[in-house]
Write an enzyme that holds these catalytic residues in place. Structure first.
Site, PDB file in Angstrom:
ATOM      1  N   ILE A  32       0.819  -1.223   0.000  1.00 17.43           N
ATOM      2  CA  ILE A  32       0.000   0.000   0.000  1.00 17.43           C
ATOM      3  C   ILE A  32       0.847   1.265   0.000  1.00 17.43           C
ATOM      4  O   ILE A  32       0.328   2.350  -0.245  1.00 17.43           O
ATOM      5  CB  ILE A  32      -1.003   0.024   1.172  1.00 17.43           C
ATOM      6  N   ASN A  89      12.999  -7.943   5.555  1.00 19.77           N
ATOM      7  CA  ASN A  89      13.427  -7.157   6.711  1.00 19.77           C
ATOM      8  C   ASN A  89      13.185  -7.970   7.980  1.00 19.77           C
ATOM      9  O   ASN A  89      12.190  -8.683   8.075  1.00 19.77           O
ATOM     10  CB  ASN A  89      12.620  -5.850   6.791  1.00 19.77           C
ATOM     11  N   HIS A 102       7.624 -11.844   5.560  1.00 22.10           N
ATOM     12  CA  HIS A 102       7.211 -11.503   4.205  1.00 22.10           C
ATOM     13  C   HIS A 102       8.427 -11.095   3.388  1.00 22.10           C
ATOM     14  O   HIS A 102       9.428 -10.660   3.927  1.00 22.10           O
ATOM     15  CB  HIS A 102       6.153 -10.399   4.202  1.00 22.10           C
ATOM     16  N   HIS A 104       9.601  -8.778   0.094  1.00 20.63           N
ATOM     17  CA  HIS A 104       9.264  -7.674  -0.804  1.00 20.63           C
ATOM     18  C   HIS A 104       9.871  -7.946  -2.173  1.00 20.63           C
ATOM     19  O   HIS A 104      11.052  -8.296  -2.258  1.00 20.63           O
ATOM     20  CB  HIS A 104       9.876  -6.350  -0.305  1.00 20.63           C
TER      21      HIS A 104
END
Length: 119
Positions: A32, A89, A102, A104
């Site tokens: 987002i 991260n 997660h 990216h």
């Protein structure tokens, strides 16, 4: 760990997300607050592990599934040949804000070199 994070709610379709990839184990959706023209997050659907540091040896296959999903998406969308970056991260100092592992995927423009720490 429960899946009561933002990402758990996305997996359960309790909050909207622009889902661009899904298989039995991985969900991919647009970030987002994108940091590149293409910025997609890939998350494990069936295990909510807070950080990369919390992954146990028996769960290591999940990291591979995230990376393979990102690569498949890059090929499917036609930007694999130009290049893309994948990043994970781990904890606050690295920029992790949702504590559900997660990956990216960033692409769609020359990304340059990694930055330096803020300071």
């Amino acid at each position: 760990m429960s899946q009561d994070t933002l990402f758990g709610k996305i997996i359960r379709r309790e909050i909207p997300a622009t889902i661009v990839y899904e298989d039995d184990d991985v969900l991919g959706f647009k970030d987002i607050a994108p940091q590149a023209p293409v910025h997609v997050l890939f998350i494990p659907k069936n295990e909510a592990i807070p950080t990369l540091d919390d992954v146990q040896p028996a769960q290591a296959h999940l990291i591979g599934k995230l990376a393979l999903a990102a690569a498949e998406y890059a090929r499917r969308e036609g930007f694999a040949q130009n290049g893309y970056r994948i990043v994970m991260n781990c904890r606050e100092d690295a920029g992790q804000t949702v504590f559900h592992i997660h990956l990216h995927l960033l692409a769609g423009a020359p990304l340059g070199h990694f930055g330096t720490p803020n300071g």
